[in-house]
Design a protein around this motif. Structure first.
Motif, PDB file in Angstrom:
ATOM      1  N   ARG A  76       0.838  -1.172  -0.092  1.00  0.00           N
ATOM      2  CA  ARG A  76      -0.013   0.012  -0.142  1.00  0.00           C
ATOM      3  C   ARG A  76       1.006   1.398   0.102  1.00  0.00           C
ATOM      4  NH1 ARG A  76      -4.204   1.077   4.778  1.00  0.00           N
ATOM      5  NH2 ARG A  76      -4.722  -1.054   4.394  1.00  0.00           N
ATOM      6  N   GLY A 122      -1.668 -11.533   9.252  1.00  0.00           N
ATOM      7  CA  GLY A 122      -2.655 -10.647   8.495  1.00  0.00           C
ATOM      8  C   GLY A 122      -4.042 -10.775   9.073  1.00  0.00           C
ATOM      9  N   THR A 167     -11.553  -0.687   7.844  1.00  0.00           N
ATOM     10  CA  THR A 167     -11.434  -2.238   8.414  1.00  0.00           C
ATOM     11  C   THR A 167     -12.152  -2.397   9.708  1.00  0.00           C
ATOM     12  OG1 THR A 167      -9.386  -2.391   7.269  1.00  0.00           O
ATOM     13  CG2 THR A 167     -10.086  -4.379   8.488  1.00  0.00           C
TER      14      THR A 167
END
Ligand code: PRP
Length: 204
Positions: free
Chosen positions: A10, A136, A159
Motif C-alpha cells: 500500500r 494478517g 477495516t
C-alpha cells in the motif's frame, strides 16, 4: 551507485510518486512489471522492491544503502540503522482495537503482527497479556473469539468499522521513514545526502 530498498504494497504508489517528484529517476519503471531490480537511466540509483518488513533487513546488511520503511516496522524490529527522515507518507496510527468494552479483564488476549510493540505497550502500564502472533487479517481474531483485542495499524478506519470494532487505545503515530545503512552513511555520504535533500524538499 546507490542501492535503494522500496516497500511493496500500500505504500508503494506513494513512495514511487515521491521519488519521481524528487527527481529520482527510474523508480517508476518498477511499476506494473514483475521486475524486482531497476536502475535509473543515469546509472546512479538502483531500486529493489521488497516486502515492507524486509526493507530494514536489506539496509541492515548493506545490500541496500538506504530504504523507505514504515515506523511500525522500525519500532517492532529495532534494526541497527540510521533513521534519516520522516517522509510523512502513509500516515496512520498504531492502536489497541476491539469490540466496545473489550480487554477490561485481568488478563487480555491480544492478537497482532507486532508482538514487541504490543508487549511493550501493555508492560508499560503493568498489564498482563497473552499474545497471539498473526500475519494478517488481524481484525478477524476478536470476531471469532481468538483474542479479546488487537494491536494493529489503522489508516482510514474502514477495516475496523466494517467489522464492528473500535479504537480502544492510541499507541503511537506511524509514517514512512528514510533509513540508511551505517557504513553506507559514511562511505556514500554524498549520494545519501543528495537523496535525503531531494526527498525532504518534496515533503514540505
Ligand atoms: C492493514 C492493517 C489493517 C488495515 C488498516 O492491513 O493491518 O488491517 O490495513 O487500514 P484501514 O484503517 O485503512 O482499513 P493490510 O491491508 O496491510 O493487510 P493484512 O490484513 O494482510 O495485514
Amino acid at each position: 551507485m546507490l542501492n535503494i530498498a522500496l516497500p511493496k504494497g500500500r505504500l508503494a504508489d506513494r513512495v514511487l510518486e515521491r521519488l519521481a517528484l524528487a527527481g529520482c529517476g527510474g523508480a517508476s519503471l518498477i511499476e506494473g512489471s514483475r521486475r524486482l531490480v531497476v536502475e535509473d537511466p543515469e546509472g546512479n540509483l538502483r531500486y529493489f522492491l521488497v516486502k515492507p518488513s524486509d526493507v530494514a533487513v536489506y539496509v541492515l546488511h548493506g545490500a541496500a544503502d538506504v530504504g523507505i520503511v514504515g515506523r511500525d516496522i522500525l519500532l517492532e524490529t529495532k534494526p541497527d540503522v540510521y533513521e534519516l527522515l520522516d517522509l510523512k507518507l502513509g500516515a496512520c496510527r498504531m492502536v489497541v482495537a476491539g469490540p466496545p468494552g473489550a480487554g477490561e479483564g485481568v488478563r487480555t488476549r491480544v492478537a497482532t503482527k507486532y508482538p514487541n510493540i504490543a508487549r511493550k505497550h501493555y508492560a508499560d502500564s503493568g498489564r498482563e497479556i497473552d499474545l497471539i502472533a498473526l500475519n494478517g487479517s488481524i481484525e478477524l481474531a476478536p470476531l471469532v473469539g481468538l483474542s479479546d483485542v488487537i494491536v494493529d495499524v489503522v489508516e482510514t478506519g474502514g477495516t475496523l468499522r466494517d467489522n464492528g470494532l473500535i479504537i480502544l487505545e492510541e499507541i503511537i503515530p506511524i509514517s514512512a521513514r528514510l533509513i540508511a545503512n551505517i557504513a553506507s552513511a559514511k562511505f556514500k555520504a554524498e549520494g545519501i545526502d543528495d537523496i535525503m535533500k531531494a526527498l525532504s524538499r518534496e515533503g514540505n
